[in-house]
Write a protein that holds these residues in place. Structure first.
Motif, PDB file in Angstrom:
ATOM      1  N   LEU A  42       0.826  -1.210   0.000  1.00  0.00           N
ATOM      2  CA  LEU A  42       0.000   0.000   0.000  1.00  0.00           C
ATOM      3  C   LEU A  42       0.859   1.258   0.000  1.00  0.00           C
ATOM      4  N   ILE A  43       1.998   1.221   0.684  1.00  0.00           N
ATOM      5  CA  ILE A  43       2.907   2.371   0.632  1.00  0.00           C
ATOM      6  C   ILE A  43       3.410   2.574  -0.795  1.00  0.00           C
ATOM      7  N   GLN A  44       3.760   1.490  -1.463  1.00  0.00           N
ATOM      8  CA  GLN A  44       4.253   1.610  -2.835  1.00  0.00           C
ATOM      9  C   GLN A  44       3.163   2.099  -3.783  1.00  0.00           C
ATOM     10  N   ILE A  45       1.940   1.677  -3.564  1.00  0.00           N
ATOM     11  CA  ILE A  45       0.836   2.165  -4.394  1.00  0.00           C
ATOM     12  C   ILE A  45       0.639   3.662  -4.170  1.00  0.00           C
ATOM     13  N   GLU A  46       0.692   4.100  -2.916  1.00  0.00           N
ATOM     14  CA  GLU A  46       0.551   5.527  -2.637  1.00  0.00           C
ATOM     15  C   GLU A  46       1.708   6.330  -3.226  1.00  0.00           C
ATOM     16  N   ALA A  47       2.895   5.734  -3.234  1.00  0.00           N
ATOM     17  CA  ALA A  47       4.080   6.465  -3.688  1.00  0.00           C
ATOM     18  C   ALA A  47       4.219   6.493  -5.200  1.00  0.00           C
ATOM     19  N   SER A  48       3.940   5.367  -5.851  1.00  0.00           N
ATOM     20  CA  SER A  48       4.264   5.268  -7.280  1.00  0.00           C
ATOM     21  C   SER A  48       3.057   5.108  -8.184  1.00  0.00           C
ATOM     22  N   ASN A  49       1.869   4.987  -7.582  1.00  0.00           N
ATOM     23  CA  ASN A  49       0.646   4.835  -8.365  1.00  0.00           C
ATOM     24  C   ASN A  49       0.784   3.642  -9.318  1.00  0.00           C
ATOM     25  N   THR A  50       0.496   3.819 -10.589  1.00  0.00           N
ATOM     26  CA  THR A  50       0.438   2.686 -11.517  1.00  0.00           C
ATOM     27  C   THR A  50       1.809   2.138 -11.907  1.00  0.00           C
ATOM     28  N   ALA A  51       2.887   2.788 -11.491  1.00  0.00           N
ATOM     29  CA  ALA A  51       4.222   2.288 -11.838  1.00  0.00           C
ATOM     30  C   ALA A  51       4.478   0.898 -11.260  1.00  0.00           C
ATOM     31  N   ILE A  52       3.754   0.544 -10.200  1.00  0.00           N
ATOM     32  CA  ILE A  52       3.964  -0.759  -9.570  1.00  0.00           C
ATOM     33  C   ILE A  52       3.393  -1.900 -10.409  1.00  0.00           C
ATOM     34  N   VAL A  53       2.527  -1.582 -11.359  1.00  0.00           N
ATOM     35  CA  VAL A  53       1.849  -2.635 -12.126  1.00  0.00           C
ATOM     36  C   VAL A  53       2.838  -3.493 -12.904  1.00  0.00           C
ATOM     37  N   SER A  54       3.906  -2.898 -13.406  1.00  0.00           N
ATOM     38  CA  SER A  54       4.894  -3.688 -14.148  1.00  0.00           C
ATOM     39  C   SER A  54       5.492  -4.782 -13.269  1.00  0.00           C
ATOM     40  N   SER A  55       5.615  -4.517 -11.975  1.00  0.00           N
ATOM     41  CA  SER A  55       6.112  -5.540 -11.049  1.00  0.00           C
ATOM     42  C   SER A  55       5.054  -6.604 -10.788  1.00  0.00           C
ATOM     43  N   PHE A  56       3.788  -6.211 -10.810  1.00  0.00           N
ATOM     44  CA  PHE A  56       2.715  -7.199 -10.666  1.00  0.00           C
ATOM     45  C   PHE A  56       2.718  -8.163 -11.857  1.00  0.00           C
ATOM     46  N   VAL A  57       2.952  -7.616 -13.049  1.00  0.00           N
ATOM     47  CA  VAL A  57       2.952  -8.437 -14.267  1.00  0.00           C
ATOM     48  C   VAL A  57       4.214  -9.289 -14.330  1.00  0.00           C
ATOM     49  N   GLY A  58       5.360  -8.679 -14.003  1.00  0.00           N
ATOM     50  CA  GLY A  58       6.626  -9.399 -13.990  1.00  0.00           C
ATOM     51  C   GLY A  58       7.243  -9.543 -15.364  1.00  0.00           C
ATOM     52  N   GLU A  59       8.496  -9.968 -15.348  1.00  0.00           N
ATOM     53  CA  GLU A  59       9.229 -10.227 -16.586  1.00  0.00           C
ATOM     54  C   GLU A  59       9.873 -11.605 -16.506  1.00  0.00           C
ATOM     55  N   GLY A  60      10.036 -12.240 -17.641  1.00  0.00           N
ATOM     56  CA  GLY A  60      10.664 -13.552 -17.655  1.00  0.00           C
ATOM     57  C   GLY A  60       9.741 -14.620 -17.105  1.00  0.00           C
TER      58      GLY A  60
END
Length: 379
Positions: free
Chosen positions: A328-346
């Motif tokens: 929740l802190i990361q969502i408040e801080a970075s908004n939608t930028a965290i979504v790429s981490s939710f999706v992931g790579e590789g």
């Protein structure tokens, strides 16, 4: 907060539990003084008040000169901050980087009923010897716990959120939980009655619905991390919409630094009790002969001694608290930028996905709603 201080004090938690109350309240004032704060002159560049990097511009009890003298005299240093979570490019390093846990951490820990259980522990020790005579170490813990968390905070302190207007600290915390999450604690009074507190008209009534939908979408992404050939139902666009919705509703409750002091003290209180049951050498655990293999098992033993049951899913509440706070802190801080981490790579699950997996597992257990199952359409 106290767990973080215990990590930097020589002697750790045992030494901290022995500190006199004035030193412990000074620890909190120092943490507030050293909070993450954006003091850039340009208001166009400055993070808005309420952002994790700029929670509040309220001053601590003492001015910097006096507080710095107290810090020097008592040998107190602020715990390390979490600059990487919130600092955008161009924010100068000021040394003020302390970021306490999110209010959701306090909510989860308090749902174990830990505050009520230790209130009963204090009641029994301070009124007789039903639990036996406390050890010397337990005497320090009892004094500090009563002074800090079952007593009006010191006048003018940044932690003083009790007054004639709001005399009940428990009701104040419940009010904050309601406003931020639209959720009450899972227990009422010790007599089994609903706990009386003010339920604000302005509250995040859609938090649970939106958050649970996000958990389901992230679970879909996690289960498809190795899907390289077939159709992939991962929907980053939907996750962005859900995250933006969560960000906006959380930040809307924090306008101008609103709820920052309430959050700070709630987190401090619950971190003290969380730390208390975190290790077998904890003085009150020793005094109650409540040694066990895990925090929830220690809490169960303490609860049994005083006849006030802890929540049966306390393990899940302990396990989810840190994880959901970070997200929740990361969502408040970075908004939608965290979504790429939710999706992931590789094809390997990343750290954020592991954290979300922890949240998904324990949220499902706590609520009885399986976040790993798709929503059932109602026809």
């Amino acid at each position: 907060m106290f767990r973080r201080f215990a990590g930097i004090i020589p002697g750790g938690a045992l030494k901290m539990f022995e500190c006199p109350p004035v030193e412990l309240t000074t620890l909190l004032e120092v943490a507030w003084q050293s909070r993450a704060y954006d003091d850039r002159q340009s208001t166009d560049l400055r993070l808005p008040l309420g952002h994790p990097g700029n929670r509040s511009d309220l001053a601590p009890q003492h001015d910097d000169k006096l507080l710095n003298l107290l810090k020097s005299t008592m040998g107190i240093a602020a715990p390390d901050g979490l600059v990487t979570i919130w600092a955008p490019a161009g924010v100068p390093a000021t040394g003020r980087t302390v970021l306490w846990d999110h209010l959701i951490y306090a909510y989860m820990i308090e749902n174990t009923r830990i505050y009520e259980i230790f209130r009963q522990v204090l009641f029994e020790f301070l009124h007789g010897e039903k639990l036996g005579a406390p050890t010397a170490g337990a005497e320090h813990w009892l004094r500090n716990t009563e002074e800090l968390f079952y007593h009006d905070p010191p006048p003018l302190s940044i932690t003083n959120i009790a007054s004639h207007i709001r005399p009940d600290l428990r009701a104040t915390r419940r009010n904050a939980y309601w406003r931020m999450f639209g959720m009450d604690l899972n227990h009422g009074s010790n007599e089994g009655q609903p706990y009386s507190y003010i339920k604000a008209d302005a509250y995040n009534n859609e938090f649970v619905t939106v958050f649970e939908e996000l958990l389901r979408e992230v679970w879909i992404a996690i289960t498809n991390i190795k899907n390289e050939t077939g159709p992939n139902p991962t929907d980053s666009g939907k996750m962005e919409n859900l995250v933006e919705n969560l960000h906006d509703m959380l930040i809307s409750r924090r306008q101008s630094g609103n709820l920052s002091r309430e959050e700070f003290f709630a987190v401090a209180a619950m971190s003290w009790f969380h730390l208390t049951v975190s290790f077998n050498e904890s003085p009150i655990i020793v005094a109650l002969r409540a040694e066990a293999a895990s925090p929830e098992q220690r809490l169960f033993k303490v609860a049994q001694r005083v006849g006030l049951p802890a929540h049966g899913l306390s393990k899940s509440y302990f396990d989810i608290a840190d994880a959901i706070s970070r997200i929740l802190i990361q969502i408040e801080a970075s908004n939608t930028a965290i979504v790429s981490s939710f999706v992931g790579e590789g094809t390997e699950i990343n750290a954020v996905q592991k954290t979300m997996n922890t949240i998904i597992t324990h949220w499902s257990l706590i609520t009885g709603r399986d976040m790993k199952a798709g929503k059932v359409a109602v026809r």
